[in-house]
Design a protein around this motif. Structure first.
Motif, short mmCIF file in Angstrom:
data_model
loop_
_atom_site.label_atom_id
_atom_site.label_comp_id
_atom_site.label_asym_id
_atom_site.label_seq_id
_atom_site.Cartn_x
_atom_site.Cartn_y
_atom_site.Cartn_z
N GLU A 110 2.01 -10.51 -5.69
CA GLU A 110 0.62 -10.21 -6.05
C GLU A 110 0.47 -8.77 -6.53
O GLU A 110 -0.23 -8.51 -7.51
N ALA A 111 1.15 -7.84 -5.86
CA ALA A 111 1.11 -6.44 -6.29
C ALA A 111 1.68 -6.32 -7.70
O ALA A 111 1.11 -5.65 -8.56
N ALA A 112 2.80 -6.99 -7.94
CA ALA A 112 3.44 -6.94 -9.25
C ALA A 112 2.52 -7.44 -10.35
O ALA A 112 2.40 -6.82 -11.40
N VAL A 113 1.83 -8.55 -10.09
CA VAL A 113 0.90 -9.11 -11.09
C VAL A 113 -0.24 -8.14 -11.35
O VAL A 113 -0.76 -8.07 -12.47
N LEU A 114 -0.61 -7.35 -10.37
CA LEU A 114 -1.67 -6.36 -10.54
C LEU A 114 -1.17 -5.08 -11.19
O LEU A 114 -1.95 -4.18 -11.49
N GLY A 115 0.16 -4.98 -11.39
CA GLY A 115 0.72 -3.78 -12.01
C GLY A 115 1.03 -2.68 -11.02
O GLY A 115 1.29 -1.55 -11.40
N THR A 116 1.03 -3.01 -9.74
CA THR A 116 1.38 -2.05 -8.69
C THR A 116 2.86 -2.20 -8.38
O THR A 116 3.30 -3.31 -8.04
N PRO A 117 3.65 -1.14 -8.50
CA PRO A 117 5.07 -1.28 -8.21
C PRO A 117 5.28 -1.75 -6.77
O PRO A 117 4.56 -1.33 -5.87
N ALA A 118 6.26 -2.64 -6.59
CA ALA A 118 6.48 -3.23 -5.27
C ALA A 118 7.97 -3.39 -5.00
O ALA A 118 8.74 -3.72 -5.90
#
Length: 180
Positions: A96-104
Motif C-alpha cells: 500500500e505504501a508503494a502504491v502511494l509512492g512512499t518508499p517501503a
C-alpha cells in the motif's frame, strides 16, 4: 495538513512508519516478524532523521508504546501517503505504501510476487529477509535528497501501466442486475 496536526508533526518535519504484523494468521504458523531488538535497530537509524511512529497489530513493548501511531486505522493511508518511509514486516502495508509512492522496505523471509513486481518493475519497495539487510537499504534511502521526486515518478509510471477496474466491476454489476 490535518494528518500532520493529528500526528503532532510540524510542517516540514519528516516522519517515518515502522509497521509490525501480528503474525497470527493461519498461514503464519511457525513464523514471526521483526523482533523487538530488530525494531530497536530500525529506530536507531530512523530517529536522527525525523519522527517515528509504530503501527502495530501486536502488543508493543513498554519502551515502544510511546511511539504508537495516534490515528484510527481508517486514516492509515493518509498517514502513509505523507510519510517519508515505511519499514515493516506487513506485506500488505508495504504494498500500500508503494502504491502511494512512499518508499517501503519489507523485512520477512517470505518472497511475495506482488511485492517482487513492485520492486523489480517499478523500484517502489525492497524486500529483504532480515533487519541486518534492511539497515543499509534504509540508510541509502534516507541519504537521497531526491527520493520524493523519484518515488512520485515511479508511482506515476506504475499507475499508468495499471488498468482501473472500477468500470469493469460497475459493468458486471449492471449486467447481473439486468439479468434478474
Amino acid at each position: 495538513p490535518a494528518i500532520r496536526a493529528r500526528l503532532g508533526v510540524r510542517e516540514g518535519e519528516r516522519y517515518f512508519i515502522a509497521r509490525l504484523d501480528s503474525w497470527q494468521a493461519g498461514h503464519d504458523t511457525f513464523l514471526h516478524g521483526i523482533a523487538d531488538e530488530g525494531l530497536d535497530r530500525i529506530l536507531e537509524v530512523l530517529r536522527p532523521h525525523g519522527r517515528v511512529f509504530l503501527s502495530s497489530e501486536r502488543p508493543l513493548a513498554p519502551r515502544h508504546a510511546p511511539l504508537a501511531l495516534p490515528t484510527a486505522p481508517e486514516g492509515i493511508h493518509s498517514v502513509l501517503a505523507r510519510a517519508c518511509l515505511l519499514v515493516g514486516d506487513s506485506s500488505t502495508m508495504v504494498s500500500e505504501a508503494a502504491v502511494l509512492g512512499t518508499p517501503a522496505v519489507y523485512v520477512s523471509p517470505f518472497r511475495l510476487g506482488y511485492l517482487d513486481e513492485q520492486e523489480r518493475r517499478y523500484g517502489l519497495c525492497r524486500s529483504v529477509r532480515t533487519v541486518a539487510e534492511a539497515i543499509p537499504i534504509v540508510q541509502g534511502l534516507l541519504a537521497r535528497a531526491d527520493l520524493g521526486r523519484v518515488m512520485a515518478a515511479r508511482r506515476d509510471r506504475m499507475l499508468a501501466d495499471c488498468r482501473d477496474v472500477t468500470p469493469v466491476i460497475v459493468e458486471a454489476i449492471g449486467r447481473a442486475a439486468r439479468t434478474r
